[in-house]
Design an enzyme around this catalytic site. Structure first.
Site, PDB file in Angstrom:
ATOM      1  N   TYR A 115      16.175   2.176  -7.282  1.00  0.00           N
ATOM      2  CA  TYR A 115      16.334   1.726  -5.887  1.00  0.00           C
ATOM      3  C   TYR A 115      17.443   0.672  -5.796  1.00  0.00           C
ATOM      4  O   TYR A 115      18.324   0.756  -4.942  1.00  0.00           O
ATOM      5  CB  TYR A 115      14.993   1.159  -5.406  1.00  0.00           C
ATOM      6  CG  TYR A 115      14.916   0.859  -3.927  1.00  0.00           C
ATOM      7  CD1 TYR A 115      14.567   1.851  -3.013  1.00  0.00           C
ATOM      8  CD2 TYR A 115      15.169  -0.416  -3.433  1.00  0.00           C
ATOM      9  CE1 TYR A 115      14.474   1.578  -1.652  1.00  0.00           C
ATOM     10  CE2 TYR A 115      15.075  -0.697  -2.079  1.00  0.00           C
ATOM     11  CZ  TYR A 115      14.721   0.302  -1.195  1.00  0.00           C
ATOM     12  OH  TYR A 115      14.632   0.016   0.153  1.00  0.00           O
ATOM     13  N   SER A 154      19.603  -2.405   1.926  1.00  0.00           N
ATOM     14  CA  SER A 154      18.384  -3.206   1.722  1.00  0.00           C
ATOM     15  C   SER A 154      18.819  -4.574   1.214  1.00  0.00           C
ATOM     16  O   SER A 154      19.944  -4.727   0.716  1.00  0.00           O
ATOM     17  CB  SER A 154      17.512  -2.519   0.662  1.00  0.00           C
ATOM     18  OG  SER A 154      16.484  -3.380   0.203  1.00  0.00           O
TER      19      SER A 154
HETATM   20  P1  NAD Z   1       9.567   5.617   5.498  1.00  0.00           P
HETATM   21  O1  NAD Z   1       8.888   6.100   4.265  1.00  0.00           O
HETATM   22  O2  NAD Z   1       8.733   5.202   6.670  1.00  0.00           O
HETATM   23  O3  NAD Z   1      10.625   6.695   6.011  1.00  0.00           O
HETATM   24  C1  NAD Z   1      11.440   7.418   5.139  1.00  0.00           C
HETATM   25  C2  NAD Z   1      12.003   8.610   5.860  1.00  0.00           C
HETATM   26  O4  NAD Z   1      12.808   9.365   4.938  1.00  0.00           O
HETATM   27  C3  NAD Z   1      10.937   9.579   6.398  1.00  0.00           C
HETATM   28  O5  NAD Z   1      11.368  10.124   7.621  1.00  0.00           O
HETATM   29  C4  NAD Z   1      10.910  10.670   5.315  1.00  0.00           C
HETATM   30  O6  NAD Z   1      10.436  11.930   5.783  1.00  0.00           O
HETATM   31  C5  NAD Z   1      12.376  10.724   4.962  1.00  0.00           C
HETATM   32  N1  NAD Z   1      12.646  11.357   3.676  1.00  0.00           N
HETATM   33  C6  NAD Z   1      12.114  11.078   2.462  1.00  0.00           C
HETATM   34  N2  NAD Z   1      12.587  11.934   1.538  1.00  0.00           N
HETATM   35  C7  NAD Z   1      13.450  12.759   2.180  1.00  0.00           C
HETATM   36  C8  NAD Z   1      14.260  13.849   1.779  1.00  0.00           C
HETATM   37  N3  NAD Z   1      14.295  14.273   0.510  1.00  0.00           N
HETATM   38  N4  NAD Z   1      14.992  14.473   2.720  1.00  0.00           N
HETATM   39  C9  NAD Z   1      14.955  14.093   4.014  1.00  0.00           C
HETATM   40  N5  NAD Z   1      14.231  13.056   4.447  1.00  0.00           N
HETATM   41  C10 NAD Z   1      13.480  12.403   3.547  1.00  0.00           C
HETATM   42  O7  NAD Z   1      10.486   4.422   4.977  1.00  0.00           O
HETATM   43  P2  NAD Z   1      11.246   3.232   5.748  1.00  0.00           P
HETATM   44  O8  NAD Z   1      10.662   1.954   5.272  1.00  0.00           O
HETATM   45  O9  NAD Z   1      11.354   3.488   7.189  1.00  0.00           O
HETATM   46  O10 NAD Z   1      12.677   3.341   5.039  1.00  0.00           O
HETATM   47  C11 NAD Z   1      13.844   3.785   5.689  1.00  0.00           C
HETATM   48  C12 NAD Z   1      15.054   3.216   4.967  1.00  0.00           C
HETATM   49  O11 NAD Z   1      15.035   1.789   5.060  1.00  0.00           O
HETATM   50  C13 NAD Z   1      15.113   3.546   3.479  1.00  0.00           C
HETATM   51  O12 NAD Z   1      16.447   3.824   3.099  1.00  0.00           O
HETATM   52  C14 NAD Z   1      14.635   2.266   2.819  1.00  0.00           C
HETATM   53  O13 NAD Z   1      15.136   2.115   1.523  1.00  0.00           O
HETATM   54  C15 NAD Z   1      15.219   1.237   3.776  1.00  0.00           C
HETATM   55  N6  NAD Z   1      14.579  -0.068   3.688  1.00  0.00           N
HETATM   56  C16 NAD Z   1      13.259  -0.214   3.996  1.00  0.00           C
HETATM   57  C17 NAD Z   1      12.693  -1.475   3.897  1.00  0.00           C
HETATM   58  C18 NAD Z   1      11.260  -1.724   4.224  1.00  0.00           C
HETATM   59  O14 NAD Z   1      10.778  -2.857   4.005  1.00  0.00           O
HETATM   60  N7  NAD Z   1      10.527  -0.774   4.771  1.00  0.00           N
HETATM   61  C19 NAD Z   1      13.457  -2.573   3.488  1.00  0.00           C
HETATM   62  C20 NAD Z   1      14.789  -2.361   3.175  1.00  0.00           C
HETATM   63  C21 NAD Z   1      15.348  -1.119   3.285  1.00  0.00           C
END
Ligand code: NAD
Length: 260
Positions: A155, A142
């Site tokens: 985080y 991130s």
């Molecule tokens: P999201 O909530 O849409 O997806 C998260 C996924 O992780 C889902 O499939 C969920 O079922 C799964 N998950 C959660 N807990 C779990 C567990 N205990 N075991 C197995 N699976 C689990 O979130 P996203 O925004 O798509 O985030 C995905 C990644 O991208 C994360 O690592 C997040 O930190 C990173 N990220 C997101 C953003 C953003 O702006 N959305 C920015 C930077 C980084």
């Protein structure tokens, strides 16, 4: 481009992980999905990606807080497809709270899912990758892996940690045909961020649209969300031959967030 390769993407039942899984499948790789959600919806996602891309798609319900479930998921995926060539550590959650009020169990959960799960998948995948002298490990970090924000201690610690893990693994496997890189997105409009915007709107009394713009303009010079597909495309590039010597790197895709 990735025909014959087998990939596993943690947390790929929604958001960024889902887009990465689709992108890898569309590039020809077989994919193992993982994550939580409604069983019927996950099955629909699995069959849709398989039909669209004409590749095999499997699903594991392993909980990324549980090392034994991660070990079983990795062993089953390798057994089913014969190899695991690409792993994308994407599963992640957020919790926002001042440090003195941060619930201990939330700290443990964020560190387990956002950081330790990547250690568990990597340690399971590396021996096979070394044997085959080919592997791609991609960790979804991130902007918070590079810079901090208040009230996100777990985080930010986990995301800084995963960049360290990325660099250390990259050094260890540098001469085994394996690369290990991190991707550092800024704001991407997924469930994870929608929840934060909804909480802000509730606290401020402003509309969701107003809070979306406020969230973007606080951090990103470019007032625009990246799309999950953008992260998918960068992942496919990092798996390509063109990226064979890119390792230990952290790729920002953040609308200028970390340029300031
Ligand atoms: P999201 O909530 O849409 O997806 C998260 C996924 O992780 C889902 O499939 C969920 O079922 C799964 N998950 C959660 N807990 C779990 C567990 N205990 N075991 C197995 N699976 C689990 O979130 P996203 O925004 O798509 O985030 C995905 C990644 O991208 C994360 O690592 C997040 O930190 C990173 N990220 C997101 C953003 C953003 O702006 N959305 C920015 C930077 C980084």
């Amino acid at each position: 481009m990735l025909k014959g390769k087998n990939a596993l993407v943690t947390g790929s039942t929604s958001g960024i992980g889902e887009a990465i899984a689709r992108a890898l499948a569309n590039a020809g790789a077989s994919v193992t999905l993982n994550g939580f959600g409604d069983k019927a919806q996950i099955e629909k996602l699995r069959t849709t990606i398989a039909a669209e891309a004409n590749v095999e798609v499997a699903y594991s319900s392993a909980d990324m807080t549980k090392p034994s479930e991660i070990a079983s998921m990795m062993a089953e995926a390798e057994k089913k497809f014969g190899s695991l060539d690409i792993i994308v550590n994407n599963a992640g959650i957020q919790h926002v709270s001042p440090v003195e009020d941060f619930p201990v169990e939330k700290w443990d959960q964020v560190i387990a899912i956002n950081l330790s799960s990547a250690f568990h998948t990597i340690r399971a995948a590396v021996p096979g990758m070394k044997r085959r002298q080919w592997g791609r490990i991609i960790n979804i970090a991130s902007a918070h892996g590079l810079v901090a924000s208040p009230q996100k201690t777990a985080y930010v610690a986990a995301k800084h940690g995963i960049i360290g893990l990325t660099k250390s693994v990259a050094l260890e496997v540098a001469n085994n045909g394996i690369t290990c890189n991190a991707i550092c997105p800024g704001w991407v409009l997924t469930v994870l961020v929608e929840r934060q915007i909804a909480a802000r709107a509730q606290a401020s009394g402003k509309t969701v649209k107003e809070e979306e713009l406020a969230l973007l303009s606080e951090k990103q010079p470019m007032h625009q969300f990246s799309r999950p597909e953008n992260i998918g495309a960068l992942t496919v590039f990092l798996c390509s031959d063109a990226a064979a010597t890119i390792t230990g790197s952290s790729y920002s895709i953040d609308g200028g967030w970390t340029a300031v």
